[in-house]
Design a protein around this motif. Structure first.
Motif, PDB file in Angstrom:
ATOM      1  N   ARG A   8     -29.224  -9.704   9.093  1.00 33.14           N
ATOM      2  CA  ARG A   8     -28.153  -8.729   8.857  1.00 33.14           C
ATOM      3  C   ARG A   8     -27.400  -8.461  10.154  1.00 33.14           C
ATOM      4  O   ARG A   8     -27.996  -8.410  11.222  1.00 33.14           O
ATOM      5  CB  ARG A   8     -28.728  -7.402   8.354  1.00 33.14           C
ATOM      6  CG  ARG A   8     -29.194  -7.455   6.915  1.00 33.14           C
ATOM      7  CD  ARG A   8     -29.582  -6.057   6.424  1.00 33.14           C
ATOM      8  NE  ARG A   8     -28.541  -5.082   6.612  1.00 33.14           N
ATOM      9  CZ  ARG A   8     -27.639  -4.734   5.683  1.00 33.14           C
ATOM     10  NH1 ARG A   8     -27.656  -5.313   4.507  1.00 33.14           N
ATOM     11  NH2 ARG A   8     -26.738  -3.814   5.934  1.00 33.14           N
ATOM     12  N   LYS A   9     -26.106  -8.256  10.013  1.00 30.19           N
ATOM     13  CA  LYS A   9     -25.293  -7.842  11.149  1.00 30.19           C
ATOM     14  C   LYS A   9     -25.483  -6.339  11.351  1.00 30.19           C
ATOM     15  O   LYS A   9     -25.811  -5.606  10.411  1.00 30.19           O
ATOM     16  CB  LYS A   9     -23.818  -8.133  10.884  1.00 30.19           C
ATOM     17  CG  LYS A   9     -23.509  -9.607  10.816  1.00 30.19           C
ATOM     18  CD  LYS A   9     -22.033  -9.824  10.578  1.00 30.19           C
ATOM     19  CE  LYS A   9     -21.755 -11.314  10.526  1.00 30.19           C
ATOM     20  NZ  LYS A   9     -20.361 -11.591  10.210  1.00 30.19           N
ATOM     21  N   THR A  11     -24.478  -2.576  11.486  1.00 32.04           N
ATOM     22  CA  THR A  11     -23.602  -1.895  10.540  1.00 32.04           C
ATOM     23  C   THR A  11     -23.280  -0.489  11.033  1.00 32.04           C
ATOM     24  O   THR A  11     -24.184   0.334  11.212  1.00 32.04           O
ATOM     25  CB  THR A  11     -24.296  -1.800   9.160  1.00 32.04           C
ATOM     26  OG1 THR A  11     -24.720  -3.112   8.760  1.00 32.04           O
ATOM     27  CG2 THR A  11     -23.372  -1.228   8.117  1.00 32.04           C
ATOM     28  N   GLY A  90     -28.748  -4.671  13.562  1.00 32.91           N
ATOM     29  CA  GLY A  90     -28.832  -5.945  12.865  1.00 32.91           C
ATOM     30  C   GLY A  90     -30.097  -6.689  13.255  1.00 32.91           C
ATOM     31  O   GLY A  90     -30.845  -6.265  14.133  1.00 32.91           O
ATOM     32  N   TYR A 151     -34.888  -2.915   2.716  1.00 29.16           N
ATOM     33  CA  TYR A 151     -34.881  -3.750   3.917  1.00 29.16           C
ATOM     34  C   TYR A 151     -35.981  -3.280   4.879  1.00 29.16           C
ATOM     35  O   TYR A 151     -36.020  -2.110   5.258  1.00 29.16           O
ATOM     36  CB  TYR A 151     -33.526  -3.679   4.631  1.00 29.16           C
ATOM     37  CG  TYR A 151     -32.453  -4.411   3.869  1.00 29.16           C
ATOM     38  CD1 TYR A 151     -32.175  -5.744   4.151  1.00 29.16           C
ATOM     39  CD2 TYR A 151     -31.734  -3.791   2.862  1.00 29.16           C
ATOM     40  CE1 TYR A 151     -31.199  -6.432   3.443  1.00 29.16           C
ATOM     41  CE2 TYR A 151     -30.758  -4.469   2.154  1.00 29.16           C
ATOM     42  CZ  TYR A 151     -30.496  -5.782   2.449  1.00 29.16           C
ATOM     43  OH  TYR A 151     -29.532  -6.477   1.753  1.00 29.16           O
TER      44      TYR A 151
END
Length: 155
Positions: A8-9, A11, A90, A151
């Motif tokens: 994931r980047k 955020t 991330g 997550y």
């Protein structure tokens, strides 16, 4: 439960924090964040809502549990007390889709952290777990139709 390992980047989000039992902390945090973002017309079709559960209620005393209600909104406007900006880090995460009532999320977390993680070869990172809520308006969605991505930060 199917678990995918994803990258994931980072955020950027606006968030509000609630404290206490998770159900009460979440209601408090969302009750502060959502009127602000809707009232200022900051919600867009691409806005994602995220909940960050900072503490394990089996370990942490209920008075010290923290929950952040977040929305992926980038704005330079001045924020009222109780609404802040931050970045969700991330990196590599184990992601699982939970279908059903939010009250059952703890069962999914138990499975991910106590069964899947020890058998996976991954380790937990020192970042909080979080949930991405996929239903546009959970208040108008039957509990059995709720979809939530969980997550877990891993290395």
């Amino acid at each position: 439960m199917k678990i995918n390992v994803v990258d994931r980047k980072s955020t950027a989000v606006l968030y509000s924090r609630g404290s206490g039992k998770y159900s009460e902390a979440a209601a408090m945090a969302w009750g502060q964040l959502m009127p602000f973002v809707y009232g200022n017309r900051l919600i867009k079709p691409e806005t994602v809502t995220i909940g960050i559960s900072h503490d394990d209620p089996n370990i942490t005393h209920v008075d010290n549990i923290h929950y952040d209600a977040c929305a992926t909104i980038d704005t330079e406007m001045d924020l009222p007390d109780g609404i802040e900006r931050k970045t969700i880090v991330g990196g590599k995460y184990a992601m699982a889709l939970h279908r059903g009532a939010y009250e059952k999320l703890s069962e999914a977390y138990r499975y991910l952290l106590l069964k899947w993680l020890p058998e996976s070869g991954f380790e937990l990172c020192d970042e909080p777990c979080f949930e991405v809520y996929l239903n546009r308006d959970p208040r108008r969605t039957k509990p059995e139709n709720l979809k939530t991505e969980i997550y877990i930060p891993i290395k």
